[in-house]
Design a protein around this motif. Structure first.
Motif, PDB file in Angstrom:
ATOM      1  N   SER A 107       0.838  -1.222  -0.054  1.00  0.00           N
ATOM      2  CA  SER A 107       0.021   0.152  -0.050  1.00  0.00           C
ATOM      3  C   SER A 107       0.843   1.190  -0.158  1.00  0.00           C
ATOM      4  N   TYR A 108       2.125   1.121   0.659  1.00  0.00           N
ATOM      5  CA  TYR A 108       2.890   2.349   0.761  1.00  0.00           C
ATOM      6  C   TYR A 108       4.081   1.747   1.251  1.00  0.00           C
ATOM      7  N   ILE A 109       5.227   2.729   0.826  1.00  0.00           N
ATOM      8  CA  ILE A 109       6.601   2.296   1.153  1.00  0.00           C
ATOM      9  C   ILE A 109       7.197   3.353   2.133  1.00  0.00           C
ATOM     10  N   THR A 110       7.624   3.237   3.257  1.00  0.00           N
ATOM     11  CA  THR A 110       8.157   4.195   4.233  1.00  0.00           C
ATOM     12  C   THR A 110       9.446   4.820   3.586  1.00  0.00           C
ATOM     13  N   THR A 111       9.663   5.991   4.142  1.00  0.00           N
ATOM     14  CA  THR A 111      10.721   6.660   3.839  1.00  0.00           C
ATOM     15  C   THR A 111      12.076   5.985   4.297  1.00  0.00           C
ATOM     16  N   GLY A 112      11.956   4.859   4.902  1.00  0.00           N
ATOM     17  CA  GLY A 112      13.126   3.950   5.349  1.00  0.00           C
ATOM     18  C   GLY A 112      13.285   2.609   4.499  1.00  0.00           C
ATOM     19  N   GLY A 113      12.166   2.739   3.440  1.00  0.00           N
ATOM     20  CA  GLY A 113      12.086   1.692   2.422  1.00  0.00           C
ATOM     21  C   GLY A 113      11.273   0.495   2.964  1.00  0.00           C
ATOM     22  N   ARG A 114      10.554   0.353   3.878  1.00  0.00           N
ATOM     23  CA  ARG A 114       9.920  -0.601   4.699  1.00  0.00           C
ATOM     24  C   ARG A 114       8.592  -0.621   3.765  1.00  0.00           C
ATOM     25  N   ARG A 115       8.140  -1.738   3.192  1.00  0.00           N
ATOM     26  CA  ARG A 115       6.834  -1.951   2.692  1.00  0.00           C
ATOM     27  C   ARG A 115       5.823  -2.313   3.717  1.00  0.00           C
ATOM     28  N   LYS A 116       4.453  -1.954   3.366  1.00  0.00           N
ATOM     29  CA  LYS A 116       3.432  -2.076   4.184  1.00  0.00           C
ATOM     30  C   LYS A 116       2.349  -2.361   3.224  1.00  0.00           C
ATOM     31  N   TRP A 117       1.592  -3.240   3.727  1.00  0.00           N
ATOM     32  CA  TRP A 117       0.288  -3.606   3.111  1.00  0.00           C
ATOM     33  C   TRP A 117      -0.959  -3.253   3.883  1.00  0.00           C
ATOM     34  N   ARG A 118      -1.843  -2.894   3.286  1.00  0.00           N
ATOM     35  CA  ARG A 118      -3.161  -2.864   4.061  1.00  0.00           C
ATOM     36  C   ARG A 118      -3.848  -4.285   4.284  1.00  0.00           C
ATOM     37  N   ARG A 119      -4.247  -4.438   5.475  1.00  0.00           N
ATOM     38  CA  ARG A 119      -4.852  -5.759   5.922  1.00  0.00           C
ATOM     39  C   ARG A 119      -6.261  -6.059   4.797  1.00  0.00           C
ATOM     40  N   GLY A 120      -6.797  -5.258   4.366  1.00  0.00           N
ATOM     41  CA  GLY A 120      -7.881  -5.589   3.669  1.00  0.00           C
ATOM     42  C   GLY A 120      -7.551  -5.899   2.339  1.00  0.00           C
ATOM     43  N   ASP A 121      -6.109  -5.475   1.917  1.00  0.00           N
ATOM     44  CA  ASP A 121      -5.918  -6.114   0.600  1.00  0.00           C
ATOM     45  C   ASP A 121      -5.255  -7.424   0.731  1.00  0.00           C
ATOM     46  N   VAL A 122      -4.702  -7.736   1.713  1.00  0.00           N
ATOM     47  CA  VAL A 122      -4.027  -8.948   1.844  1.00  0.00           C
ATOM     48  C   VAL A 122      -5.400 -10.047   2.316  1.00  0.00           C
ATOM     49  N   ASP A 123      -6.239  -9.641   2.844  1.00  0.00           N
ATOM     50  CA  ASP A 123      -7.469 -10.445   3.026  1.00  0.00           C
ATOM     51  C   ASP A 123      -8.163 -10.647   1.654  1.00  0.00           C
ATOM     52  N   ALA A 124      -8.218  -9.672   0.876  1.00  0.00           N
ATOM     53  CA  ALA A 124      -8.824  -9.987  -0.324  1.00  0.00           C
ATOM     54  C   ALA A 124      -7.997 -10.898  -1.280  1.00  0.00           C
ATOM     55  N   TYR A 125      -6.620 -10.816  -1.380  1.00  0.00           N
ATOM     56  CA  TYR A 125      -5.835 -11.578  -2.068  1.00  0.00           C
ATOM     57  C   TYR A 125      -6.161 -12.924  -1.540  1.00  0.00           C
ATOM     58  N   LEU A 126      -6.241 -13.448  -0.167  1.00  0.00           N
ATOM     59  CA  LEU A 126      -6.543 -14.632   0.363  1.00  0.00           C
ATOM     60  C   LEU A 126      -7.743 -15.276  -0.154  1.00  0.00           C
ATOM     61  N   THR A 127      -8.847 -14.115  -0.599  1.00  0.00           N
ATOM     62  CA  THR A 127     -10.030 -14.760  -0.968  1.00  0.00           C
ATOM     63  C   THR A 127     -10.094 -14.822  -2.450  1.00  0.00           C
ATOM     64  N   GLY A 128      -8.875 -14.280  -3.116  1.00  0.00           N
ATOM     65  CA  GLY A 128      -8.994 -14.427  -4.467  1.00  0.00           C
ATOM     66  C   GLY A 128      -9.639 -12.975  -5.268  1.00  0.00           C
ATOM     67  N   ALA A 129     -10.083 -12.106  -4.593  1.00  0.00           N
ATOM     68  CA  ALA A 129     -10.643 -11.093  -5.134  1.00  0.00           C
ATOM     69  C   ALA A 129      -9.616 -10.166  -5.622  1.00  0.00           C
ATOM     70  N   SER A 130      -9.835  -9.323  -6.797  1.00  0.00           N
ATOM     71  CA  SER A 130      -8.887  -8.712  -7.351  1.00  0.00           C
ATOM     72  C   SER A 130      -9.389  -7.087  -7.245  1.00  0.00           C
ATOM     73  N   THR A 131      -8.918  -6.562  -6.004  1.00  0.00           N
ATOM     74  CA  THR A 131      -9.182  -5.457  -5.610  1.00  0.00           C
ATOM     75  C   THR A 131      -8.071  -4.494  -5.691  1.00  0.00           C
ATOM     76  N   PHE A 132      -6.771  -4.825  -6.378  1.00  0.00           N
ATOM     77  CA  PHE A 132      -5.725  -4.112  -6.225  1.00  0.00           C
ATOM     78  C   PHE A 132      -5.401  -3.158  -7.319  1.00  0.00           C
ATOM     79  N   ASP A 133      -6.341  -2.732  -8.232  1.00  0.00           N
ATOM     80  CA  ASP A 133      -6.159  -2.095  -9.543  1.00  0.00           C
ATOM     81  C   ASP A 133      -6.627  -0.600  -9.117  1.00  0.00           C
ATOM     82  N   SER A 134      -7.012  -0.388  -7.806  1.00  0.00           N
ATOM     83  CA  SER A 134      -7.647   0.953  -7.534  1.00  0.00           C
ATOM     84  C   SER A 134      -6.635   2.018  -7.198  1.00  0.00           C
TER      85      SER A 134
END
Length: 134
Positions: A107-134
Motif C-alpha cells: 500500500s505504501y513504502i516508508t521513507t526507510g524503504g519498508r513495505r506496508k500492506w493494508r490488511r484489507g488488500d491481504v484479506d482480499a488476496y486470500l479470498t481471490g478478490a482482485s481489488t488491487f487495481d484501484s
C-alpha cells in the motif's frame, strides 16, 4: 491484549478512560497506546502524512482525537512483510515475489524503504478478490 503482530493493544474501555481524563484528546504517547505502536511510530506516521494531529499546542505537543485515530486504523491498518508472510503462510521472500509480479502490491513504502500492506488488500488476496487495481 497482544495483536497478531506482537504489539500491545489496549481495550476500548481503557483508551476511552484515558482520553476522557484528558478532555478527549490524546497526546503522542496516548495515540501510541491507542494504536498499539511506539511513540516513534506515531511521529513517523505524522511525518509520512498518514496521521494528522487535531492540533498542536503552543509548546509543540501534538494532540490526536479518537476519531482521527479510528480513521487511520480504517484507512491504514497495515501489515509488515513478516505479518503478511505469516498470514499467507509463505516466506517473506515469497511476499516480495508477489509484489514484484504485481499480484500483491504494498500500500505504501516508508521513507526507510519498508513495505506496508493494508490488511484489507491481504484479506482480499486470500479470498481471490482482485481489488488491487484501484
Amino acid at each position: 491484549v497482544m495483536s497478531s503482530g506482537g504489539t500491545r493493544k489496549f481495550s476500548e474501555e481503557a483508551v476511552a478512560s484515558y482520553a476522557a481524563a484528558r478532555g478527549g484528546e490524546l497526546s503522542t504517547a496516548g495515540a501510541a497506546e491507542f494504536l498499539g505502536v511506539s511513540t516513534d511510530t506515531v511521529r513517523h506516521l505524522e511525518v509520512e502524512g498518514l496521521l494528522k494531529p487535531s492540533f498542536i499546542t503552543p509548546g509543540g505537543h501534538r494532540r490526536f482525537t479518537e476519531v482521527a485515530l479510528d480513521g487511520y486504523i480504517a484507512d491504514y491498518d497495515v501489515l509488515t512483510v513478516g505479518e503478511v508472510a505469516e498470514k499467507l503462510q509463505i516466506s517473506k521472500r515469497s511476499v516480495g515475489v508477489l509484489a514484484e509480479q504485481g499480484l500483491l502490491m504494498p500500500s505504501y513504502i516508508t521513507t526507510g524503504g519498508r513495505r506496508k500492506w493494508r490488511r484489507g488488500d491481504v484479506d482480499a488476496y486470500l479470498t481471490g478478490a482482485s481489488t488491487f487495481d484501484s
